[in-house]
Write a protein that holds these residues in place. Structure first.
Motif, PDB file in Angstrom:
ATOM      1  N   MET A   1     -27.486  73.150 -97.883  1.00 42.86           N
ATOM      2  CA  MET A   1     -26.604  72.206 -97.211  1.00 42.86           C
ATOM      3  C   MET A   1     -27.393  70.915 -96.946  1.00 42.86           C
ATOM      4  SD  MET A   1     -24.661  72.564 -93.537  1.00 42.86           S
ATOM      5  CE  MET A   1     -23.644  73.889 -94.133  1.00 42.86           C
ATOM      6  N   PRO A   2     -26.855  69.766 -97.299  1.00 45.99           N
ATOM      7  CA  PRO A   2     -27.576  68.502 -97.090  1.00 45.99           C
ATOM      8  C   PRO A   2     -27.716  68.179 -95.612  1.00 45.99           C
ATOM      9  CG  PRO A   2     -25.394  68.116 -98.044  1.00 45.99           C
ATOM     10  CD  PRO A   2     -25.577  69.589 -97.949  1.00 45.99           C
ATOM     11  N   VAL A   3     -28.787  67.463 -95.323  1.00 44.72           N
ATOM     12  CA  VAL A   3     -29.062  67.040 -93.950  1.00 44.72           C
ATOM     13  C   VAL A   3     -28.150  65.862 -93.605  1.00 44.72           C
ATOM     14  CG1 VAL A   3     -30.826  66.086 -92.434  1.00 44.72           C
ATOM     15  CG2 VAL A   3     -31.450  67.839 -94.093  1.00 44.72           C
ATOM     16  N   ASP A   4     -27.578  65.878 -92.428  1.00 43.15           N
ATOM     17  CA  ASP A   4     -26.709  64.809 -91.936  1.00 43.15           C
ATOM     18  C   ASP A   4     -27.578  63.645 -91.454  1.00 43.15           C
ATOM     19  OD1 ASP A   4     -24.899  63.143 -90.655  1.00 43.15           O
ATOM     20  OD2 ASP A   4     -24.307  64.625 -89.144  1.00 43.15           O
ATOM     21  N   LEU A   5     -27.934  62.743 -92.375  1.00 44.07           N
ATOM     22  CA  LEU A   5     -28.848  61.645 -92.037  1.00 44.07           C
ATOM     23  C   LEU A   5     -28.245  60.687 -91.021  1.00 44.07           C
ATOM     24  CD1 LEU A   5     -30.387  60.894 -95.539  1.00 44.07           C
ATOM     25  CD2 LEU A   5     -31.397  62.183 -93.638  1.00 44.07           C
ATOM     26  N   ALA A   6     -26.961  60.388 -91.130  1.00 47.06           N
ATOM     27  CA  ALA A   6     -26.311  59.493 -90.167  1.00 47.06           C
ATOM     28  C   ALA A   6     -26.306  60.126 -88.779  1.00 47.06           C
ATOM     29  CB  ALA A   6     -24.892  59.157 -90.611  1.00 47.06           C
ATOM     30  N   GLY A   7     -26.036  61.428 -88.718  1.00 45.32           N
ATOM     31  CA  GLY A   7     -26.059  62.132 -87.446  1.00 45.32           C
ATOM     32  C   GLY A   7     -27.449  62.149 -86.829  1.00 45.32           C
ATOM     33  N   LEU A   8     -28.468  62.327 -87.665  1.00 42.00           N
ATOM     34  CA  LEU A   8     -29.846  62.290 -87.167  1.00 42.00           C
ATOM     35  C   LEU A   8     -30.184  60.916 -86.598  1.00 42.00           C
ATOM     36  CD1 LEU A   8     -31.789  64.251 -89.912  1.00 42.00           C
ATOM     37  CD2 LEU A   8     -31.403  64.963 -87.545  1.00 42.00           C
ATOM     38  N   GLU A   9     -29.786  59.860 -87.310  1.00 40.12           N
ATOM     39  CA  GLU A   9     -30.064  58.505 -86.829  1.00 40.12           C
ATOM     40  C   GLU A   9     -29.414  58.264 -85.465  1.00 40.12           C
ATOM     41  OE1 GLU A   9     -32.240  56.332 -88.062  1.00 40.12           O
ATOM     42  OE2 GLU A   9     -32.687  57.874 -89.547  1.00 40.12           O
TER      43      GLU A   9
ATOM     44  N   LEU B   1     -43.088  78.894 -85.635  1.00 41.96           N
ATOM     45  CA  LEU B   1     -41.942  78.512 -86.451  1.00 41.96           C
ATOM     46  C   LEU B   1     -41.622  79.582 -87.497  1.00 41.96           C
ATOM     47  CD1 LEU B   1     -42.746  74.726 -87.002  1.00 41.96           C
ATOM     48  CD2 LEU B   1     -40.771  75.630 -85.767  1.00 41.96           C
ATOM     49  N   GLU B   2     -42.643  80.097 -88.151  1.00 41.92           N
ATOM     50  CA  GLU B   2     -42.436  81.131 -89.168  1.00 41.92           C
ATOM     51  C   GLU B   2     -41.939  82.426 -88.534  1.00 41.92           C
ATOM     52  OE1 GLU B   2     -42.354  81.002 -92.563  1.00 41.92           O
ATOM     53  OE2 GLU B   2     -42.422  78.857 -92.118  1.00 41.92           O
ATOM     54  N   GLU B   3     -42.436  82.757 -87.346  1.00 41.72           N
ATOM     55  CA  GLU B   3     -41.961  83.952 -86.651  1.00 41.72           C
ATOM     56  C   GLU B   3     -40.481  83.808 -86.292  1.00 41.72           C
ATOM     57  OE1 GLU B   3     -42.872  86.406 -82.507  1.00 41.72           O
ATOM     58  OE2 GLU B   3     -44.347  84.942 -83.204  1.00 41.72           O
ATOM     59  N   ALA B   4     -40.109  82.653 -85.781  1.00 38.60           N
ATOM     60  CA  ALA B   4     -38.692  82.409 -85.418  1.00 38.60           C
ATOM     61  C   ALA B   4     -37.821  82.432 -86.677  1.00 38.60           C
ATOM     62  CB  ALA B   4     -38.559  81.083 -84.685  1.00 38.60           C
TER      63      ALA B   4
ATOM     64  N   VAL C   1     -41.129  69.021 -88.047  1.00 36.83           N
ATOM     65  CA  VAL C   1     -40.587  70.388 -88.053  1.00 36.83           C
ATOM     66  C   VAL C   1     -39.752  70.607 -89.324  1.00 36.83           C
ATOM     67  CG1 VAL C   1     -39.012  71.968 -86.859  1.00 36.83           C
ATOM     68  CG2 VAL C   1     -40.679  70.629 -85.547  1.00 36.83           C
ATOM     69  N   ALA C   2     -38.943  69.636 -89.682  1.00 35.50           N
ATOM     70  CA  ALA C   2     -38.119  69.749 -90.887  1.00 35.50           C
ATOM     71  C   ALA C   2     -38.992  69.912 -92.128  1.00 35.50           C
ATOM     72  CB  ALA C   2     -37.211  68.534 -91.024  1.00 35.50           C
ATOM     73  N   GLU C   3     -40.087  69.190 -92.186  1.00 35.71           N
ATOM     74  CA  GLU C   3     -40.996  69.302 -93.328  1.00 35.71           C
ATOM     75  C   GLU C   3     -41.512  70.735 -93.470  1.00 35.71           C
ATOM     76  OE1 GLU C   3     -45.414  67.650 -94.326  1.00 35.71           O
ATOM     77  OE2 GLU C   3     -43.953  66.172 -93.625  1.00 35.71           O
TER      78      GLU C   3
ATOM     79  N   LEU D   1     -37.729  73.198 -93.912  1.00 35.36           N
ATOM     80  CA  LEU D   1     -36.769  72.990 -94.999  1.00 35.36           C
ATOM     81  C   LEU D   1     -37.335  73.332 -96.368  1.00 35.36           C
ATOM     82  CD1 LEU D   1     -34.817  69.851 -93.737  1.00 35.36           C
ATOM     83  CD2 LEU D   1     -34.209  72.277 -93.550  1.00 35.36           C
ATOM     84  N   VAL D   2     -38.565  73.850 -96.408  1.00 36.07           N
ATOM     85  CA  VAL D   2     -39.099  74.391 -97.658  1.00 36.07           C
ATOM     86  C   VAL D   2     -38.407  75.711 -97.994  1.00 36.07           C
ATOM     87  CG1 VAL D   2     -41.350  73.278 -97.396  1.00 36.07           C
ATOM     88  CG2 VAL D   2     -41.023  75.607 -96.544  1.00 36.07           C
ATOM     89  N   HIS D   3     -37.788  76.327 -96.998  1.00 38.52           N
ATOM     90  CA  HIS D   3     -37.027  77.558 -97.199  1.00 38.52           C
ATOM     91  C   HIS D   3     -35.609  77.179 -97.640  1.00 38.52           C
ATOM     92  CE1 HIS D   3     -40.202  79.865 -95.262  1.00 38.52           C
ATOM     93  NE2 HIS D   3     -40.168  79.035 -94.238  1.00 38.52           N
TER      94      HIS D   3
END
Length: 123
Positions: A1-9, A115-118, A25-27, A30-32
């Motif tokens: 699912m694409p990231v909502d860039l406008a919503g993030l801004e 992060l990986e545990e969660a 955190v996204a970096e 979002l590799v998964h």
């Protein structure tokens, strides 16, 4: 699912540290291929089958926040690390952990492990 860039801004407007923390955190997450994000009025959630990581801005809700941005993680145990601002038993074997972030450099190898545990718990 694409990231909502406008919503993030919109969400991070006026909160540059918050945006940098989100990006870091996204970096990592979002590799998964099975991780998505959801921007709401109160937070940005990272989800798998359920939410497991949230970035939010406490200044929008608290009159005297301790930090511009908080990273919250759902774990299946109460982690005793003193870095956590708060650890709350939310039931069903889930513990919500809140980490106040003062600088992106605080997102170190230990945070990567959390992060990986969660992430693993949410799948």
């Amino acid at each position: 699912m694409p990231v909502d860039l406008a919503g993030l801004e919109r969400f991070f407007q006026g909160a540059p540290l918050g945006r940098r923390v989100y990006d870091a955190v996204a970096e990592r997450l979002l590799v998964h291929d099975d991780v998505s994000t959801r921007v709401t009025k109160s937070q940005v959630a990272f989800r798998r089958r359920r939410g497991f990581c949230w970035v939010w801005l406490p200044g929008r809700y608290l009159s005297h926040p301790g930090a511009e941005v908080v990273l919250s993680l759902a774990l299946e145990r109460a982690d005793p690390d003193p870095r956590w601002k708060q650890v709350v038993d939310v039931g069903r074997g889930r513990w919500m952990h809140h980490l106040e972030v003062q600088a992106v450099a605080e997102l170190d190898a230990q945070v990567d492990r959390w992060l990986e545990e969660a992430y693993a718990l949410a799948g």
